[in-house]
Design an enzyme around this catalytic site. Structure first.
Site, short mmCIF file in Angstrom:
data_model
loop_
_atom_site.label_atom_id
_atom_site.label_comp_id
_atom_site.label_asym_id
_atom_site.label_seq_id
_atom_site.Cartn_x
_atom_site.Cartn_y
_atom_site.Cartn_z
CB SER A 164 -45.67 4.33 -3.51
OG SER A 164 -46.08 3.08 -3.98
CG ASP A 249 -39.86 -1.21 -2.32
OD1 ASP A 249 -41.07 -1.43 -2.16
OD2 ASP A 249 -39.34 -0.09 -2.13
CG HIS A 281 -43.72 0.12 -0.74
ND1 HIS A 281 -43.10 0.44 -1.92
CD2 HIS A 281 -44.92 0.76 -0.77
CE1 HIS A 281 -43.90 1.22 -2.63
NE2 HIS A 281 -45.02 1.44 -1.96
N1 LIG Z 1 -52.68 -2.47 -1.22
C1 LIG Z 1 -51.34 -1.99 -1.37
C2 LIG Z 1 -51.21 -0.64 -0.70
C3 LIG Z 1 -50.09 0.13 -1.27
O1 LIG Z 1 -49.50 -0.29 -2.23
C4 LIG Z 1 -49.69 1.42 -0.69
C5 LIG Z 1 -50.21 1.83 0.52
C6 LIG Z 1 -49.82 3.03 1.09
C7 LIG Z 1 -48.89 3.83 0.47
C8 LIG Z 1 -48.35 3.44 -0.74
C9 LIG Z 1 -48.74 2.23 -1.33
N2 LIG Z 1 -48.23 1.85 -2.53
C10 LIG Z 1 -48.11 2.65 -3.63
O2 LIG Z 1 -48.62 3.73 -3.82
C11 LIG Z 1 -50.34 -3.01 -0.82
O3 LIG Z 1 -50.42 -4.17 -1.17
O4 LIG Z 1 -49.45 -2.68 -0.07
#
Ligand SMILES: N[C@@H](CC(=O)c1ccccc1NC=O)C(=O)O
Length: 307
Positions: A164, A249, A281
């Protein structure tokens, strides 16, 4: 007609047609999980990361909280395979969490299956927002790789894996200028998992509140936008880039991964694209704790250079 921009596609970026609500939805990964609620998905992700890290620290020889720079947050954990030899391949992992959450201390997902196969795994911390800015995080990640190369000059290849936001940071290393660091790391592969490569849409979402990114910051830190105009070619043509995204995703995450893959191919990179079947994800990364998981197997095959 020259192939430029989004694989030769003309017109404004597709995300600009989305309403504010749609954009927020597309860039909220936890809203797209199918087997559990959003909150439960995030909790499970933290829990599995926590357990995997405890297990790694209990069962593997390691060097923890090693400084790769002077900053308080510039630390990394090194997990060694059985029969410690510095002449092993190294895989560096960069955690996700939208550059504002997550920690190396809960991100040792891939440690046990990889060290079991002779790979040294390094889990890297960087200063998340609001302490760190995108520019600082990119610089920290660059220095963490330089540190590993200098500390382990006999490494049999350095591989970068990011999830991510961490995939974004790893992808920025495709464009890094190593000359000022006095060493060129022995980079042999990239495993980019459910990444974000164009940061501009993020500027218009609530995720930007702690990041405080301007459009210029986003532009400067977007590997998608930088690669489109870069004249550089891969230093090592054998260096492999795997762009992977979970089946569940969001459409915007799928679009970002596909377009980044296409741009890599046009730039002469040895890239491949994989949609990981039935993964959301979070599952896509927490399953790296399992040695028989399809993505673990792809990573191991690449590192161990098996067909
Ligand atoms: N608040 C975000 C959190 C999130 O995107 C996320 C959480 C843990 C590991 C990776 C993530 N996404 C990108 O870095 C969500 O809506 O899922």
């Amino acid at each position: 007609r020259p192939l430029a921009g989004r694989g030769g596609m003309e017109g404004p970026a597709p995300w600009k047609r989305l309403s504010k609500e749609e954009l927020e939805d597309q860039y909220s990964p936890s809203r797209w999980v199918i087997r559990r609620g959003a909150e439960e998905a995030l909790r499970t992700y933290s829990h599995i990361g926590d357990e995997a890290t405890k297990k790694a620290r209990a069962t593997r020889k390691s060097l923890l909280h090693v400084s790769y720079g002077d900053g308080e947050g510039e630390k990394l954990d090194i997990y060694f395979p059985e029969g410690v030899s510095e002449a092993s391949p190294f895989c560096l992992f960069f955690h996700g969490g939208y550059w504002q959450s997550g920690s190396k201390d809960t991100s040792a997902f891939m440690v046990n299956p990889l060290t079991e196969q002779g790979v040294t795994v390094v889990v890297v911390a960087y200063d998340i927002a609001p302490k760190g800015t995108l520019d600082q995080m990119v610089d920290q990640v660059t220095r963490s790789i330089v540190f590993v190369q200098k500390q382990y000059p006999c490494n049999e290849g350095i591989y970068l894996c990011g999830h991510s936001a961490g995939a974004h940071l790893a992808a920025m290393m495709l464009l890094a200028n190593w000359t000022k660091h006095g060493v060129t790391p022995n980079l042999k592969g990239f495993f980019l998992v459910s990444g974000i490569y164009d940061l501009k849409p993020i500027v218009y979402t609530s995720q930007n509140a702690p990041l405080l990114m301007t459009l210029e910051d986003a532009q400067r830190n977007s590997p998608q936008l930088l690669l489109e105009v870069a004249l550089t070619r891969p230093l090592d043509p054998a260096c492999h880039v795997l762009v992977s995204v979970g089946q569940h995703d969001s459409p915007e995450f799928h679009r970002q991964s596909k377009e980044f893959y296409q741009t890599l191919r046009q730039g002469g990179w040895n890239a491949s694209f994989e949609e990981i079947h039935d993964m959301d994800h979070f599952e896509i990364i927490w399953n790296l704790t399992q040695k028989d998981y399809v993505l673990t197997q792809m990573i191991l095959r690449t590192i161990l250079q098996e067909p």
